[in-house]
Design a protein around this motif. Structure first.
Motif, short mmCIF file in Angstrom:
data_model
loop_
_atom_site.label_atom_id
_atom_site.label_comp_id
_atom_site.label_asym_id
_atom_site.label_seq_id
_atom_site.Cartn_x
_atom_site.Cartn_y
_atom_site.Cartn_z
N ASN A 57 0.89 -1.40 0.32
CA ASN A 57 0.10 0.17 0.02
C ASN A 57 1.02 1.70 0.10
O ASN A 57 1.35 1.77 0.93
CB ASN A 57 -0.92 0.04 1.00
CG ASN A 57 -1.96 1.47 1.18
OD1 ASN A 57 -1.62 1.85 2.52
ND2 ASN A 57 -1.97 1.53 0.46
N CYS A 63 -7.87 -1.46 2.87
CA CYS A 63 -8.40 -2.66 3.87
C CYS A 63 -9.28 -3.53 3.45
O CYS A 63 -8.37 -5.21 3.55
CB CYS A 63 -9.18 -1.80 5.02
SG CYS A 63 -7.53 -0.70 5.84
N ALA A 121 -7.59 -6.18 0.69
CA ALA A 121 -6.29 -6.63 1.56
C ALA A 121 -7.04 -7.90 2.05
O ALA A 121 -6.47 -8.99 1.85
CB ALA A 121 -5.25 -6.24 3.12
N ASN A 122 -8.10 -7.54 2.98
CA ASN A 122 -9.11 -9.17 3.51
C ASN A 122 -9.43 -9.78 2.71
O ASN A 122 -9.23 -10.69 3.10
CB ASN A 122 -9.93 -8.01 4.91
CG ASN A 122 -9.02 -7.03 5.78
OD1 ASN A 122 -8.37 -7.93 6.19
ND2 ASN A 122 -10.11 -6.27 5.97
N PHE A 148 0.93 -7.20 5.17
CA PHE A 148 0.19 -5.97 4.44
C PHE A 148 1.11 -4.98 5.11
O PHE A 148 1.83 -4.59 6.09
CB PHE A 148 -1.34 -5.83 5.62
CG PHE A 148 -1.64 -3.96 5.21
CD1 PHE A 148 -2.30 -4.01 3.22
CD2 PHE A 148 -1.50 -2.97 5.77
CE1 PHE A 148 -2.84 -2.75 3.70
CE2 PHE A 148 -1.13 -1.73 5.17
CZ PHE A 148 -2.68 -1.65 4.27
N VAL A 159 -5.14 1.82 8.06
CA VAL A 159 -5.04 0.59 8.03
C VAL A 159 -4.09 -0.86 8.61
O VAL A 159 -3.51 -1.61 8.29
CB VAL A 159 -2.99 1.38 6.59
CG1 VAL A 159 -4.41 1.90 5.70
CG2 VAL A 159 -1.96 1.79 7.06
N HIS A 191 -7.48 -2.24 10.69
CA HIS A 191 -8.23 -3.12 10.23
C HIS A 191 -7.95 -4.04 9.12
O HIS A 191 -8.68 -4.12 8.14
CB HIS A 191 -9.39 -1.81 9.16
CG HIS A 191 -10.45 -1.31 10.61
ND1 HIS A 191 -10.74 -1.74 11.25
CD2 HIS A 191 -10.18 0.48 10.87
CE1 HIS A 191 -11.63 -0.94 12.02
NE2 HIS A 191 -10.77 0.07 11.63
N THR A 192 -6.59 -4.74 8.91
CA THR A 192 -6.53 -5.21 8.03
C THR A 192 -6.22 -6.13 9.11
O THR A 192 -5.63 -6.73 10.03
CB THR A 192 -4.96 -4.94 7.86
OG1 THR A 192 -4.27 -4.03 8.90
CG2 THR A 192 -5.13 -3.92 6.82
N ASP A 193 -6.39 -7.69 8.67
CA ASP A 193 -7.14 -9.19 9.24
C ASP A 193 -4.76 -10.10 9.23
O ASP A 193 -4.97 -11.02 9.90
CB ASP A 193 -8.01 -9.74 8.57
CG ASP A 193 -9.27 -9.35 8.76
OD1 ASP A 193 -9.19 -8.30 9.76
OD2 ASP A 193 -10.32 -9.31 8.33
N ALA A 201 0.47 -6.85 9.36
CA ALA A 201 0.85 -5.11 8.86
C ALA A 201 1.28 -4.30 9.76
O ALA A 201 1.74 -4.26 10.63
CB ALA A 201 -0.63 -4.62 9.00
#
Length: 184
Positions: free
Chosen positions: A6, A70, A73-74, A81, A137, A140-142, A145
């Motif tokens: 990103n 986000c 990516a998820n 990430f 970022v 909220h990324t799983d 990161a």
């Protein structure tokens, strides 16, 4: 291994920090470095996706916009990430720092590898690993990161590194990611 890159900010909504002395902005530098990181990771067999965005804080002036980076990516079910940025402060501050949502997990390990590679490859000041739970970022990324603040774009010496050594930054970030994967 799926890696989501990103490059931070974007030219349409918010180009990020700038250095008027050199006519450069964060979005353009991050885009260049981010695409080079993806290239190097692809060369060693990792799957990558690149998406530039400016959604960092909840109190962003664009808080009413969705956070597609986000979600993307998820949806990809990425393993890693990495958001790439340039820092800015007071024209004097310099160096590299890598941000995590919370200390003490895989993200901290990834951040440590990336930070080490950049500092040792480019000779930037080591500003360490920082915790910032307010970054969208990272929150909220799983997946594992990090957000990499490559150098201070408003510091003329760091700006010259960003201009002249974008490829070196990209290689260092890619090596840091590879180091993490190999040692995980």
């Amino acid at each position: 291994m799926r890696i989501f890159i990103n490059p931070g900010h974007d030219q349409t909504y918010d180009c990020g920090a700038v250095n008027n002395n050199y006519g450069i902005n964060e979005a353009a530098i991050a885009y260049d470095i981010g695409n080079k990181v993806a290239y190097y990771l692809n060369q060693v067999g990792y799957e990558t996706q690149v998406m530039q965005s400016d959604n960092l804080y909840y109190d962003s002036p664009y808080a009413d916009r969705p956070y597609p980076v986000c979600q993307a990516a998820n949806d990809l079910e990425a393993d890693i990430f990495v958001s790439i940025h340039c820092n800015a402060a007071n024209t004097v501050a310099n160096g590299t720092e890598t941000i995590v949502y919370r200390y003490g997990n895989d993200s901290t390990t990834l951040a440590t590898y990336i930070q080490y590679q950049i500092v040792n490859s480019l000779g930037t000041t080591d500003r360490g690993i920082k915790e910032m739970p307010g970054l969208i970022v990272l929150k909220h990324t799983d997946m594992t990161a990090v957000l990499v603040e490559t150098a201070f774009i408003d510091n003329d010496n760091d700006a010259l590194l960003l201009i002249n050594n974008a490829d070196d930054f990209a290689r260092a970030i890619a090596r840091g990611i590879s180091d993490y994967v190999v040692h995980k």
